[in-house]
Design an enzyme around this catalytic site. Structure first.
Site, PDB file in Angstrom:
ATOM      1  N   HIS A  92     115.331 100.221  -8.330  1.00 12.78           N
ATOM      2  CA  HIS A  92     114.244  99.249  -8.193  1.00 12.78           C
ATOM      3  C   HIS A  92     114.477  98.164  -9.232  1.00 12.78           C
ATOM      4  CE1 HIS A  92     112.928 101.938 -11.354  1.00 12.78           C
ATOM      5  NE2 HIS A  92     111.885 101.193 -11.655  1.00 12.78           N
ATOM      6  N   HIS A  94     112.537  96.938 -11.756  1.00 13.36           N
ATOM      7  CA  HIS A  94     111.902  96.898 -13.085  1.00 13.36           C
ATOM      8  C   HIS A  94     112.978  96.584 -14.122  1.00 13.36           C
ATOM      9  CE1 HIS A  94     107.977  99.355 -12.290  1.00 13.36           C
ATOM     10  NE2 HIS A  94     107.750  98.070 -12.340  1.00 13.36           N
ATOM     11  N   ASP A  96     113.608  97.463 -17.095  1.00 14.35           N
ATOM     12  CA  ASP A  96     114.288  98.499 -17.899  1.00 14.35           C
ATOM     13  C   ASP A  96     115.495  99.079 -17.142  1.00 14.35           C
ATOM     14  OD1 ASP A  96     112.083  99.573 -16.337  1.00 14.35           O
ATOM     15  OD2 ASP A  96     112.412 101.519 -17.279  1.00 14.35           O
ATOM     16  N   HIS A  97     115.554  98.849 -15.839  1.00 11.49           N
ATOM     17  CA  HIS A  97     116.681  99.342 -15.034  1.00 11.49           C
ATOM     18  C   HIS A  97     117.728  98.261 -14.745  1.00 11.49           C
ATOM     19  CE1 HIS A  97     114.677 103.215 -13.860  1.00 11.49           C
ATOM     20  NE2 HIS A  97     113.695 102.518 -14.405  1.00 11.49           N
ATOM     21  N   HIS A 264     115.844 109.414 -17.899  1.00 12.22           N
ATOM     22  CA  HIS A 264     114.682 108.516 -17.926  1.00 12.22           C
ATOM     23  C   HIS A 264     113.484 109.347 -18.400  1.00 12.22           C
ATOM     24  CE1 HIS A 264     112.121 105.221 -17.410  1.00 12.22           C
ATOM     25  NE2 HIS A 264     112.354 104.886 -16.167  1.00 12.22           N
TER      26      HIS A 264
HETATM   27 ZN    ZN Z   1     111.745 102.940 -15.194  1.00 10.44          ZN
END
Ligand code: ZN
Length: 311
Positions: A92, A94, A96-97, A264
């Site tokens: 996805h 976001h 942080d990814h 994660h």
């Molecule tokens: Zn995340």
């Protein structure tokens, strides 16, 4: 035994396995799969756990899933040439990814990638990647090296088979990470072995369905102390978008995986020991609390090893 090895040994104590050095490439079964946890952390800029990122090696090729903060540093430590990492699958969008994507894209090119960075991901992926190429177009223009490695080749995909080549089949499946409309887990199949990545999700039956009998399930997890759940206005809302350890344990049990791995890992005033204990309420199989630079060699047995971070 070095600290990191001790920690792996501790993580494996529950499973009755022993940590050992990764077998050299020539000693490994040609059918084996290798999974490296590059980043196992949360959005916090920790140095102990970098942002979410997992690399799978199969048949001499490399497949990267998410590119959180520090992805390039972790590849460097593992001695994996950046130019060989040319296929990226996003769960996805976001940040942080994805915050490590520009580093992978540009450093990979500058360090010798001769093909465009190929990227698969949910709706918005192609737009993000094309804009990234535009954002860095000054650097791309002024360098003399104008090979195709400076380009991106990104595509938005939906659930289903997104890649099938060289004996590798990669299937995206929809998970549940509100408020996102599109967030994926991935199923990776190679020569009869299966690795499943949950992506970011709250408890979700799709993960169970796709991970049935998988060799390795890499699952996200989030937990907070009872005290914080009562007093924090924010933490219960964060946890509602993720999977609690008791729920993850249920997923592992129902899917019947050979080995479950946490990555994660988002903990609020909860120790790793407590994380394991809470998982054990619903699951009693092999479990590893992932750490950055852990490697899983998946053959007739699953070998877990770790690499020391570079100074
Ligand atoms: Zn995340």
């Amino acid at each position: 035994m070095k600290l990191a090895n001790l920690l792996v040994a501790a993580a494996l104590a529950l499973t009755g396995m022993t940590a050992q050095s990764a077998p050299a490439a020539e000693e490994r079964d040609a059918s084996d799969l290798r999974v490296h946890l590059l980043g196992t952390g949360s959005p916090l800029p920790e140095t102990f756990r970098f942002g979410p990122s997992t690399l799978i090696e199969a048949g001499g090729k490399k497949y990267l899933f998410d590119a959180g903060r520090g992805v390039i540093q972790r590849l460097y430590t593992l001695g994996i040439p950046f130019n060989e990492v040319d296929k990226l699958f996003l769960t996805h969008l976001h940040s942080d990814h994805t915050i490590g994507v520009p580093d992978l894209y540009l450093t990979g090119w500058v360090r010798g990638r001769k093909v465009p960075l190929q990227v698969w991901g949910p709706e918005g992926t192609a737009r993000m990647m094309n804009r990234l190429a535009e954002a860095f177009d000054y650097d791309i223009k002024v360098r003399l090296d104008q090979n195709p490695g400076s380009k991106v080749d990104a595509v938005d995909v939906g659930p289903g088979v997104v890649y099938e080549q060289d004996g590798v089949k990669i299937t995206a499946f929809a998970v549940d990470h509100p408020p996102l409309e599109s967030s994926f887990g991935y199923k990776f199949e190679y020569q009869g072995r299966t690795v499943v990545l949950s992506g970011d999700t709250r408890y979700n039956e799709e993960v169970i369905k796709n991970a049935k009998g998988a060799d390795l399930l890499v699952h996200e997890v989030a937990a907070a102390s009872d005290e914080l759940m009562k007093t924090s206005p924010v933490i219960p809302k964060i946890l509602a978008k993720h999977t609690l350890p008791e729920e993850a344990g249920k997923v592992f049990t129902e899917a019947g995986v050979r080995m479950a791995v946490y990555s994660h890992i988002v903990l609020f005033d909860v120790t790793e020991k407590e994380l394991e204990a809470r998982t054990r309420k619903t699951y009693d199989g092999p479990l590893v609390v992932g750490r950055d630079l852990m490697t899983f060699d998946i053959g007739d047995k699953i070998t877990v090893s770790t690499t020391e971070p570079k100074e």
